[in-house]
Design an enzyme around this catalytic site. Structure first.
Site, short mmCIF file in Angstrom:
data_model
loop_
_atom_site.label_atom_id
_atom_site.label_comp_id
_atom_site.label_asym_id
_atom_site.label_seq_id
_atom_site.Cartn_x
_atom_site.Cartn_y
_atom_site.Cartn_z
N GLU A 60 11.25 61.89 -49.99
CA GLU A 60 11.72 63.26 -50.09
C GLU A 60 11.76 63.92 -48.71
OE1 GLU A 60 8.94 64.86 -52.80
OE2 GLU A 60 9.64 63.65 -54.48
N ARG A 248 4.92 48.33 -51.57
CA ARG A 248 5.12 49.78 -51.43
C ARG A 248 3.93 50.45 -50.73
NH1 ARG A 248 9.22 53.59 -51.58
NH2 ARG A 248 8.45 55.59 -52.33
N GLY A 291 7.74 51.79 -42.45
CA GLY A 291 8.90 52.34 -41.78
C GLY A 291 9.91 51.32 -41.30
N GLU A 292 9.79 50.07 -41.76
CA GLU A 292 10.67 49.00 -41.29
C GLU A 292 11.65 48.53 -42.36
OE1 GLU A 292 11.06 47.68 -38.40
OE2 GLU A 292 9.19 47.52 -37.29
N ASN A 316 14.79 54.19 -54.64
CA ASN A 316 16.15 54.58 -54.25
C ASN A 316 17.02 53.36 -53.95
OD1 ASN A 316 18.43 55.70 -53.19
ND2 ASN A 316 17.42 56.81 -51.55
N GLU A 319 19.69 53.19 -50.46
CA GLU A 319 19.30 52.85 -49.09
C GLU A 319 19.84 51.49 -48.66
OE1 GLU A 319 15.08 53.18 -48.99
OE2 GLU A 319 15.10 55.36 -48.77
#
Length: 386
Positions: A60, A248, A291-292, A316, A319
């Site tokens: 978000e 995750r 973040g990869e 999502n 992406e």
């Protein structure tokens, strides 16, 4: 009277859980967020007269980036409730705070130009106090999933009081608009899902290993074992295939690594851990880094998207769109129905059918968007008061 009773009740809950919160604050995962949110440690109020965005999670918060860029980072402040959201917000503005627990907002909120809350962060005192102190209040990317709809209706008396404090609502779909209006939302317009307004780009370029690269992305407990089992069966017919597993939650990295290493060893395949080798040469690789993910999407042939083979609600799918991946998902997408309805080409299956779904993906078209999404209606609502 309702506000007074609500504040007293929330304050009582706060006092009741002070000791457990203090204990949990020593856990690595909560070492920053709990002291900031519940004890205001290193968490001063936001600068006054800002454009204030509030988001919960990493996804978000990241969706706010194009809005922040359009308005100017120097005029924007962001609050989040999670450490991952906080870290992401820091990437595009310095004015970032953790949102304090509701009773503390009485002492914390300063006058702002506008409060823009994303998705389902429907905190009564957040909207009440922001509006009371002069801010226009907006809820954007609003949605009500099928699974949570009955719960919202059951507590409709409460949500009507929340929506009475919200000036403008931007919904993801016509279904969401209808449900939100039933709960008392006003000035509702459908703008689509803003997570589709700007799709991610790779931030690093990794060399793609030879063969078919399958990435199991954002996996949860109860999914990795089934995914690996299906991949190993599929690998017997496609020995050129390689598997990346991206859990995750980072606190699960070690447990998932142990399971993957054992599975690889039992079948004569090689295993590697990204944080140790920085290599994608093994047959099965654990990506234990944050973040990869999009950087690995960029070199993947097939993505198995987690969070939907167990009742988490999905993640999502869009992406993956910029990178031409084929996408395989479970069926438990109740939190992401709007996102999946905005794309076409996804393959749905259960874990027991995943091996066959991987074969189907080899012949499938890449995932693609059905239609573009514009941020202009949201920006217009903000610019009306700034």
């Amino acid at each position: 009277m309702f506000t007074l009773l609500y504040s007293v009740g929330a304050g009582g809950i706060y006092l009741l859980f002070l000791l457990p919160l203090a204990i949990f604050s020593f856990k690595k995962k909560y070492r920053e967020s709990i002291p900031a949110r519940f004890f205001l440690r290193r968490n001063p109020p936001l600068p006054e007269n800002s454009i204030w965005f509030h988001a919960c999670s990493f996804g978000e918060t990241r969706a706010l980036k194009p809005l922040v860029e359009a308005l100017g980072p120097e005029s924007v402040a962001i609050t989040t409730t999670t450490a991952t959201g906080f870290s992401e917000a820091k990437r595009f503005t310095e004015r970032v705070r953790y949102l304090p627990f509701e009773p503390l907002l009485w002492f914390w909120i300063r006058p702002q130009k506008v409060l823009v809350v994303i998705e389902a962060e429907l905190w009564y005192l957040l909207f009440f106090l922001a509006k009371k102190r002069g801010a226009k209040t907006m809820l954007i990317n609003a949605r009500i999933s099928d699974r949570s709809y009955e719960s919202y209706r059951r507590f409709g008396w409460f949500y009507r009081r929340v929506f009475a404090r919200i000036d403008e609502v931007c919904a993801q779909s016509e279904t969401d608009r209808s449900r939100l209006e039933e709960l008392g939302a006003k000035n509702v317009k459908v703008t689509g899902n803003i997570k589709l307004a700007r799709l991610p780009e790779a931030t690093k370029r990794y060399e793609k290993p030879a063969g078919i690269l399958v990435t199991a992305a954002s996996t949860h407990a109860g999914e990795e074992e089934g995914i690996v089992r299906a991949f190993l069966a599929w690998h017997r017919r496609h020995p050129e295939g390689k598997l990346l597993v991206v859990p995750r939650h980072p606190e699960r990295f070690d447990d998932v690594a142990a399971m993957l290493e054992k599975s690889a060893r039992q079948t004569g395949l090689s295993f590697g851990r990204w944080s140790e080798t920085g290599s994608l040469g093994a047959d099965i690789v654990l990506i234990d880094a944050m973040g990869e993910l999009v950087n690995f999407y960029a070199i993947s042939d097939i993505v198995i998207l987690g969070g939907a083979f167990v009742p988490v609600g999905g993640h999502n799918p869009a992406e993956t769109v910029p990178f031409g991946c084929r996408l395989v998902s479970g069926r438990e997408i109740f939190n992401q129905k709007a996102m999946f309805s905005a794309v076409e080409g996804a393959i749905f299956c259960d874990l027991d059918d995943l091996e066959e779904a991987l074969d189907e993906a080899l012949e499938a078209e890449p995932l693609r968007l059905k239609r573009p999404v514009s941020l202009e209606p949201i920006l217009e609502g903000i610019r009306d008061v700034v």
